[in-house]
Design a protein around this motif. Sequence first.
Motif, PDB file in Angstrom:
ATOM      1  N   LEU A   1      31.083  25.548  28.285  1.00 50.85           N
ATOM      2  CA  LEU A   1      30.916  24.595  29.230  1.00 50.85           C
ATOM      3  C   LEU A   1      32.144  23.666  29.042  1.00 50.85           C
ATOM      4  N   TYR A   2      32.925  23.712  28.004  1.00 51.30           N
ATOM      5  CA  TYR A   2      34.235  23.104  27.939  1.00 51.30           C
ATOM      6  C   TYR A   2      35.068  23.559  28.868  1.00 51.30           C
ATOM      7  N   TRP A   3      35.007  25.048  29.208  1.00 44.02           N
ATOM      8  CA  TRP A   3      36.073  25.737  30.114  1.00 44.02           C
ATOM      9  C   TRP A   3      35.978  25.215  31.634  1.00 44.02           C
ATOM     10  N   ALA A   4      34.957  24.671  31.763  1.00 42.66           N
ATOM     11  CA  ALA A   4      34.414  24.316  33.310  1.00 42.66           C
ATOM     12  C   ALA A   4      35.619  23.683  34.129  1.00 42.66           C
ATOM     13  N   PRO A   5      36.133  22.681  33.608  1.00 43.11           N
ATOM     14  CA  PRO A   5      37.413  22.150  34.311  1.00 43.11           C
ATOM     15  C   PRO A   5      38.338  22.910  34.633  1.00 43.11           C
TER      16      PRO A   5
ATOM     17  N   VAL B   1      36.587  35.890  23.645  1.00 44.60           N
ATOM     18  CA  VAL B   1      36.739  35.026  24.651  1.00 44.60           C
ATOM     19  C   VAL B   1      37.134  35.698  26.123  1.00 44.60           C
ATOM     20  N   PRO B   2      37.880  36.716  26.053  1.00 43.07           N
ATOM     21  CA  PRO B   2      38.246  37.522  27.199  1.00 43.07           C
ATOM     22  C   PRO B   2      37.056  38.051  27.788  1.00 43.07           C
ATOM     23  N   ASP B   3      36.142  38.571  26.914  1.00 43.04           N
ATOM     24  CA  ASP B   3      34.930  39.130  27.397  1.00 43.04           C
ATOM     25  C   ASP B   3      33.950  38.142  28.148  1.00 43.04           C
ATOM     26  N   GLN B   4      33.735  37.099  27.439  1.00 44.93           N
ATOM     27  CA  GLN B   4      33.072  36.146  28.103  1.00 44.93           C
ATOM     28  C   GLN B   4      33.738  35.502  29.480  1.00 44.93           C
ATOM     29  N   ALA B   5      34.997  35.390  29.480  1.00 45.00           N
ATOM     30  CA  ALA B   5      35.622  35.293  30.672  1.00 45.00           C
ATOM     31  C   ALA B   5      35.338  36.318  31.863  1.00 45.00           C
ATOM     32  N   ALA B   6      35.541  37.467  31.323  1.00 45.24           N
ATOM     33  CA  ALA B   6      35.112  38.497  32.463  1.00 45.24           C
ATOM     34  C   ALA B   6      33.665  38.493  32.988  1.00 45.24           C
ATOM     35  N   GLN B   7      32.769  38.266  32.226  1.00 48.19           N
ATOM     36  CA  GLN B   7      31.559  38.060  32.718  1.00 48.19           C
ATOM     37  C   GLN B   7      31.194  36.824  33.558  1.00 48.19           C
ATOM     38  N   LEU B   8      32.103  35.887  33.289  1.00 50.33           N
ATOM     39  CA  LEU B   8      32.016  34.605  34.086  1.00 50.33           C
ATOM     40  C   LEU B   8      32.758  34.867  35.436  1.00 50.33           C
ATOM     41  N   GLU B   9      33.625  35.707  35.432  1.00 45.63           N
ATOM     42  CA  GLU B   9      34.459  36.109  36.642  1.00 45.63           C
ATOM     43  C   GLU B   9      33.530  36.997  37.578  1.00 45.63           C
TER      44      GLU B   9
ATOM     45  N   SER C   1      39.191  24.592  38.561  1.00 44.03           N
ATOM     46  CA  SER C   1      40.629  24.312  39.120  1.00 44.03           C
ATOM     47  C   SER C   1      41.598  25.301  39.272  1.00 44.03           C
ATOM     48  N   GLY C   2      41.026  26.571  38.637  1.00 47.63           N
ATOM     49  CA  GLY C   2      41.661  27.771  38.834  1.00 47.63           C
ATOM     50  C   GLY C   2      42.886  28.095  37.583  1.00 47.63           C
ATOM     51  N   SER C   3      42.577  26.936  36.656  1.00 48.24           N
ATOM     52  CA  SER C   3      43.535  27.270  35.444  1.00 48.24           C
ATOM     53  C   SER C   3      43.071  28.245  34.401  1.00 48.24           C
ATOM     54  N   PRO C   4      43.861  28.898  33.534  1.00 45.04           N
ATOM     55  CA  PRO C   4      43.420  29.562  32.739  1.00 45.04           C
ATOM     56  C   PRO C   4      42.726  29.089  31.639  1.00 45.04           C
ATOM     57  N   VAL C   5      41.637  29.610  30.738  1.00 48.84           N
ATOM     58  CA  VAL C   5      40.895  28.915  29.816  1.00 48.84           C
ATOM     59  C   VAL C   5      41.699  29.191  28.479  1.00 48.84           C
ATOM     60  N   ARG C   6      41.717  28.290  27.683  1.00 58.64           N
ATOM     61  CA  ARG C   6      42.477  28.299  26.367  1.00 58.64           C
ATOM     62  C   ARG C   6      41.767  28.918  25.621  1.00 58.64           C
ATOM     63  N   ASN C   7      42.528  30.037  24.700  1.00 59.53           N
ATOM     64  CA  ASN C   7      41.714  30.667  23.776  1.00 59.53           C
ATOM     65  C   ASN C   7      42.346  30.761  22.403  1.00 59.53           C
ATOM     66  N   LEU C   8      41.495  30.321  21.433  1.00 64.28           N
ATOM     67  CA  LEU C   8      42.056  29.950  20.026  1.00 64.28           C
ATOM     68  C   LEU C   8      41.739  31.128  19.055  1.00 64.28           C
ATOM     69  N   THR C   9      41.077  31.906  19.623  1.00 63.93           N
ATOM     70  CA  THR C   9      40.193  33.025  18.782  1.00 63.93           C
ATOM     71  C   THR C   9      40.967  34.422  19.259  1.00 63.93           C
TER      72      THR C   9
END
Length: 289
Positions: free
Chosen positions: A143-147, A200-208, A151-159
């Motif tokens: 949910l912290y990725w939502a903003p 994280v990229p897997d989660q992003a792909a599912q949201l995409e 806005s179309g910005s990339p999600v920051r990935n620390l892992t």
Amino acid sequence: MILVTGATGTVGREVVRLLVARGAAVRAMTRNPANVPASLGVDIARADFDNSASLRAAVAGVESVFLLTAPASPSPHHDVALLEAAVAAGVSRVVKLSAIGTGETDDHNRTVGAWHQQAERAVHTSGAAWTVLRPSAFASNTLYWAPAIRSGSPVRNLTGNGRQGVIDPRDVAAVAVESLVSSAHAGQTYTLTGPDLLAVPDQAAQLERLLGRPVTTIDVPLDVARDEMIASGLNSSVVDVIVTGSGWARAGHNAVLTEDVPRLLGRPATSFEAWALDHLGTFAQRRSK
């Protein structure tokens, strides 16, 4: 009477809801009683972990405690304070929310979840029947990725590409309830995961896919992340916990799946996709005015 600490948080409020649905007598502990819906009809204890008198009042007449603490600076102090009050009041059962990997070490020999480890020891020696829950990464962390997504910005990935058994916090709450209402779980430590290992990229792909528009990620080296968090004013002890845990997961040490959730709940663990579908509106693009 079951006392739920952290009663207005992600897991705590669901524990309260599920207990009420099962007809249990519930006392919700919070610093802000107005945040507990009156419709639940639960007893409310206005209390603070740093106020021993308020803790004594919160545990009076209580049989079981769901112990969830989230101090501003990582420390077992709040757990210990509540436990001391609970034991003195004759509480017989404690279910402690901990975290996966507690007590393990990262590649630099730093302890993961060190303050959880100390709190677990306090629970073990409290004299009450205990159950410890160690959930993996929460699906709700995204949910912290939502903003950024809106806005179309990339999600920051620390892992990085470190995969984790991402879990729906509602499943954590459901396991907590089973542990609170049944003596069958006394003396057990459960490692709670979702059904899939996801980076994280897997989660992003599912949201995409669910959103129908690009959701990208950007890798953030941990030394850079540390400097940024310190510069933002975040407490250094909090930064250490985040960096240690992220590094541990980045190195692949949290690529763990267990069957504890389906075994205890009698159904499959909830997938990240199912969780995301239930929260898709949070990530959706805001409409232009």
